[in-house]
Scaffold this motif. Sequence first.
Motif: not given
Length: 335
Positions: A40-42, A72, A74, A91, A121, A334
């Motif tokens: 899940r990209v932050l 990336t 996340g 993380k 992040a 985010s």
Amino acid sequence: MTTLPQEMTFIAHGEGGGPEVLVPARGPVPSPQPDEVLIRVLATGVNRPDVQQRKGAYPPPPGASPVIGLETAGEVAAVGAAVTRYKVGDKVCALTNGGAYAEYCTAPEAQTLPWPAGFDALQAAALPETFFTVWANVFGHGRLAAGETLLVHGGTSGIGVTAIQLAKAFGATVYATAGSAEKCQAMLDLGADAAINYKTQDFAAEVKTLTGGRGVDVLLDMVGADYFQRNLRCMAKDGRLVLIAFLQGHEAEKVDLRPIMLKRLTVTGSTMRPRTTAEKGAIAAELEAKAWPLLAEGRCKPVIHSVFPLDQAAAAHALMESSTHIGKILLDLSK
């Protein structure tokens, strides 16, 4: 466990073109392969190869996501059946094979690393592309060792910032080039032993002066054809010239090749994206063992120039192409 959505927002680039072709779109959330994690990209880094892919000049390798984005950071949202190191919620940051301009993307477990201690992040997302590239080319192909001398072209790019800091941390003398007084000062602030303004100085002549006529042991070049002859003039005996991009062309004409023989030079180079997962995984393991402790200790750090929300990816690319930035350009997912 949180149920994953079926769809996500990503940045499409259509048939390619200028920055304006980058627009938000909706599509399915990818499923990880057995050896992959779903992130899940932050935050996501913006890189020169992204610009080339947008223009249609840097296609993804077979099987990779057609969505732009090579790095990336996340949280792990799901893991493939063969993944053993990571679990949901960890993380991580990753060198992806594509797909990072999106709310979710996959990456091979071998190309995925934990955030360095104390990092957020944005800081973590600024690492993979430049650290993998610099480690493989400066310390791998270039064989830079403590006590040697490195010249870095484009010293305020993401690659340049990382190369200066890592080379200094491992005991090298570092010279770097850039095109303004502000950028030259930034390179000195990062630890470079000398900064050369290529717009007002002949970098080959400056290197000769700085080294007492000896030249540098390793040269990291992303300019290409326009610099090739002068790069050869910069090299010491048994020096290693490492090419990683061709921003000013890839065809060098009327080059005097004699310095290669007379100085016993090695001319080499590489790209990162076509490497196998095993090859990238080996680089990741070395980074975690040797570079990640430096980041945790604050001896190296990412330099972040600008942060854009995902839907302003076009503005991020326009900034990248202006070459006015110092350090990394990031997309923040985010919020």
